[in-house]
Design a protein around this motif. Structure first.
Motif, PDB file in Angstrom:
ATOM      1  N   GLY A 158       0.852  -1.195   0.000  1.00 21.86           N
ATOM      2  CA  GLY A 158       0.000   0.000   0.000  1.00 21.86           C
ATOM      3  C   GLY A 158       0.878   1.231   0.000  1.00 21.86           C
ATOM      4  O   GLY A 158       2.108   1.130  -0.134  1.00 21.86           O
ATOM      5  N   SER A 159       0.296   2.381   0.186  1.00 22.05           N
ATOM      6  CA  SER A 159       1.064   3.621   0.084  1.00 22.05           C
ATOM      7  C   SER A 159       2.177   3.720   1.117  1.00 22.05           C
ATOM      8  O   SER A 159       3.229   4.317   0.865  1.00 22.05           O
ATOM      9  N   SER A 160       1.978   3.119   2.304  1.00 21.01           N
ATOM     10  CA  SER A 160       3.014   3.170   3.345  1.00 21.01           C
ATOM     11  C   SER A 160       3.731   1.843   3.516  1.00 21.01           C
ATOM     12  O   SER A 160       4.594   1.715   4.386  1.00 21.01           O
ATOM     13  N   ARG A 178       5.777  -0.891   1.195  1.00 20.82           N
ATOM     14  CA  ARG A 178       6.309  -1.104  -0.145  1.00 20.82           C
ATOM     15  C   ARG A 178       7.502  -2.055  -0.101  1.00 20.82           C
ATOM     16  O   ARG A 178       8.054  -2.361   0.954  1.00 20.82           O
ATOM     17  N   VAL A 230       9.380   5.076   1.776  1.00 17.68           N
ATOM     18  CA  VAL A 230       8.681   4.614   2.979  1.00 17.68           C
ATOM     19  C   VAL A 230       9.685   4.414   4.111  1.00 17.68           C
ATOM     20  O   VAL A 230      10.894   4.310   3.888  1.00 17.68           O
ATOM     21  N   TYR A 289       1.473  -5.326  -7.098  1.00 19.83           N
ATOM     22  CA  TYR A 289       1.287  -3.940  -6.677  1.00 19.83           C
ATOM     23  C   TYR A 289       2.314  -3.020  -7.339  1.00 19.83           C
ATOM     24  O   TYR A 289       1.958  -1.971  -7.893  1.00 19.83           O
ATOM     25  N   LEU A 307       1.699   0.026 -10.220  1.00 18.80           N
ATOM     26  CA  LEU A 307       2.106   1.437 -10.138  1.00 18.80           C
ATOM     27  C   LEU A 307       2.773   1.904 -11.427  1.00 18.80           C
ATOM     28  O   LEU A 307       2.819   3.106 -11.713  1.00 18.80           O
TER      29      LEU A 307
END
Length: 202
Positions: free
Chosen positions: A17-19, A21, A47, A100, A104
């Protein structure tokens, strides 16, 4: 065995997720019973690595500051792999991060993942457990370096995959072990594996 790309990620958490990786990736290409090429890099996704993850992996926030951007590393890794079938130990974890990070970049995975952990559970039920390090020690496979670093873990998974392919050929008389066969095998109920494999060799 046909060419297979064995991969491993190190990450700063469990679910992408965004935080959360990838922080490191390694890929080893295996073909005809040998490791034929490899790719490895730290990757900076901006991150933070918690202290417990840093102790586990040895990857520090300072190391990531000088690492190449995650997007650049993933593009290189994706080009390196191409359409080669994939394998990882506990593939459900690595598959999440591969998909994921590819997403991106606006890309999608087209090939399946084989899982050396699921395969080992079916072929080596007598092992103490099916963690990667335990299996490598149990089978007397080479010590590849520090666990929880991507390249060392990928080398362990590659050695294990090669062992399992050889095991299938020697114990079940299979002339060829393909990635497709491994993907089917890992889905078989453990109690039916022997009968299923024996049916292939008839």
């Amino acid at each position: 065995m046909e060419r297979i790309a064995v991969i491993d990620f190190e990450t700063n958490g469990l679910s992408p997720g965004s935080s959360c990786r990838a922080t490191e990736i390694a890929v080893i290409l295996v073909e005809n019973g040998k490791m034929v090429d490899r790719y490895q890099s730290l990757m900076n996704a901006g991150v933070w690595i918690p202290s417990d993850i840093e102790r586990l992996t040895g990857i520090s926030n300072r190391m990531l500051k000088s690492a190449p951007p995650a997007s650049e590393v993933m593009q290189e890794a994706a080009r390196f792999v191409g359409n080669t079938p994939l394998l990882a130990h506990n593939a459900s974890f690595d598959k999440k991060f591969w998909d994921y990070e590819l997403g991106l970049l606006g890309q999608r995975r087209t090939q399946d993942f084989a899982c050396s952990m699921l395969l080992a559970r079916r072929l080596l039920p007598q092992a103490p457990n099916h963690k990667l390090g335990t299996l490598n020690r149990y089978l007397g496979l080479p010590d590849t370096g520090r666990a929880h670093r991507a390249l060392a873990d990928t080398e362990m998974a590659a050695n294990l995959a090669l062992y399992l392919a050889s095991h299938l050929q020697q114990h079940y008389g299979l002339a060829e072990v393909t990635h497709g066969l491994l993907c089917k095998l890992q889905k078989q109920p453990a109690a039916k594996v022997k009968v299923w494999l024996q049916g292939l060799s008839v």
